[in-house]
Scaffold this active site. Structure first.
Site, PDB file in Angstrom:
ATOM      1  N   SER B 146      22.754-134.080  25.148  1.00 50.48           N
ATOM      2  CA  SER B 146      23.109-134.707  23.873  1.00 50.48           C
ATOM      3  C   SER B 146      24.441-135.453  24.014  1.00 50.48           C
ATOM      4  CB  SER B 146      23.136-133.627  22.783  1.00 50.48           C
ATOM      5  OG  SER B 146      23.150-134.213  21.495  1.00 50.48           O
ATOM      6  N   ASP B 222      12.385-133.537  18.843  1.00 53.21           N
ATOM      7  CA  ASP B 222      13.836-133.408  18.728  1.00 53.21           C
ATOM      8  C   ASP B 222      14.279-133.927  17.366  1.00 53.21           C
ATOM      9  OD1 ASP B 222      16.644-134.006  18.910  1.00 53.21           O
ATOM     10  OD2 ASP B 222      16.464-134.037  21.094  1.00 53.21           O
ATOM     11  N   HIS B 251      15.503-130.084  20.363  1.00 56.12           N
ATOM     12  CA  HIS B 251      16.823-130.425  20.926  1.00 56.12           C
ATOM     13  C   HIS B 251      17.531-129.205  21.523  1.00 56.12           C
ATOM     14  CE1 HIS B 251      19.976-133.476  21.190  1.00 56.12           C
ATOM     15  NE2 HIS B 251      20.872-132.645  20.717  1.00 56.12           N
TER      16      HIS B 251
END
Lengths: 273, 273
Positions: B146, B222, B251
């Site tokens: 991320s 996600d 995620h």
């Protein structure tokens, strides 16, 4: 008695879920983690009992077992370590008794006997709930760590018809003879030490060994080894045992994750045959 | 500039350690996790940059990578996500800016520019410290998740002589064009958007692609994919890319641990040759 889904997330092709359900054993809500491998159908279930202060999340997050459960086709169930949410005087004064420290017994002493019934919860209530909701068979294994290793061994030894496999990481081997056990059993079960013996794996092994090899891993740098764990108590009981001592490993999940693959394969060999 | 050892524990035959050191980049103490595999000598180092709100512990605990690092002979270094312990007004008002959200940039704007210098910390300071203390070579890989995927890609793209391999889980692919990036870059780097481009992986790829395949995994379920991540921005940049989209994955670290083995092997192939 329905499960409320707190989360379900994809992991290694299966689903790691966390659920809450009302428990008739503990008269509280209980939380469980369940990992269901890909394409599960009539899968055996491996129950994991955690140690002091842990929850249903600890092994799910730190154990590294989902990869193997996915590969082997085993459902993994992780449990909390006590009832929570009932406020009993003294239940949170120490980390080794009360909340987070149910010791997998059915308490007989007030004020604990109403809620602290983890033995019945693990042996009877939870398997029935799991077997009603998930795509599983009635083949069951059980393992755990420290207080949970004690719980897994005691539960398998006392219910040899219900569990096909058992193993433990750094279990409290002889709780009647160590401070953790004396404190917990004295409070939950009362002063008559003969009653405690129904919850002591070493004593149970002498009376009726589990009819298959039990795998036990123990770190030799475990900070609780000398005072609380006493795996040597298993020796000479007549129990068929693979007790492995690992130099330089401690009591942590760094130790557990290192050897978790051997445990999953130990159970798979017995549950999938 | 010495490391203070917070803990060192045996894991998969190696040692998982957590350390603190004074940082000249951030003018704070910084925490790192280092996993050293068994018998390490001139081992390559793989740096992991974590995402928003995470710390040096997150991937170490939830990533499941030590098993593979042990097998492959790679040192794993996990970092914190911002300076901590300096109290700057606004640094804790939101989870996506300030503490836990350094975005791996060197801030140029007051009051951030004194401490929020994670780019220099990751690229220059920390490798020098690691290479002085641990039994490692100067072969380096970098990956992250991320915000940390963004950081890993930007750092490798801008320092192609210093990193032999790079990969990412669900990276912020085009931060100049999404809310997380706009907020962070606006505050850390100021209103001139042309300055932001030095921290945007998609833009950097167009200017000078990394000279080897970059592995990127992205879950299609996600929750941040549509608004913040935009991996499609990598396509058409000229970057040699293995972008894998995984149906039903989100995620989380349940996603990361599922694919972490492929990342370790991607790096090992490049770091060990």
């Amino acid at each position: 008695m329905a499960f409320t889904t707190r989360s379900e997330q994809r992991c290694f092709g299966g689903v790691q879920g966390f659920y809450t359900h009302a428990s008739s054993s503990t008269k509280t809500d209980m939380k469980v983690g369940v990992y269901v491998p890909p394409d599960a159908k009539d899968a055996p279930v491996l129950y994991y009992l955690a140690g002091l202060t842990c929850t249903e999340e600890t092994f799910a997050i730190k154990g590294g077992a989902q990869r193997l459960a996915a590969e082997l086709g085993i459902v993994l169930v992780t449990l909390d370590t006590s009832p929570r949410g009932v406020s009993i005087p003294g239940d949170s004064d120490s980390w080794d008794f009360g909340v987070g420290a149910g010791f997998y017994v059915d308490a007989t002493q007030a004020p604990w006997s109403t809620n602290y019934r983890m033995y019945s919860y693990v042996v009877d209530e939870l398997p029935a709930l799991i077997e009603a909701k998930f795509p599983v068979s009635q083949r069951r294994g059980i393992f755990g760590h420290s207080m949970g290793g004690h719980g897994a061994l005691v539960i398998a030894l006392r219910n040899q018809d219900r569990y096909q496999s058992v193993s433990a990481f750094a279990p409290i081997a002889n709780p009647v003879a160590v401070p953790w056990g004396e404190k917990a059993f004295g409070n939950y079960l009362g002063p008559d030490r003969s009653v405690w013996e129904a919850y002591d794996a070493s004593i149970l092994m002498k009376a009726k060994p589990f009819p298959d090899t039990i795998l036990v891993d123990q770190g030799e740098s475990d900070q609780f080894l000398e005072k609380q764990l006493h795996p040597e108590a298993f020796e000479g009981t007549g129990q068929q045992l693979e007790l492995r001592r690992h130099a330089t490993y401690d009591h942590s999940y760094w130790f557990i994750q290192t050897f978790v693959e051997d445990h999953l394969r130990h159970h798979a060999k017995r549950l999938l045959k």
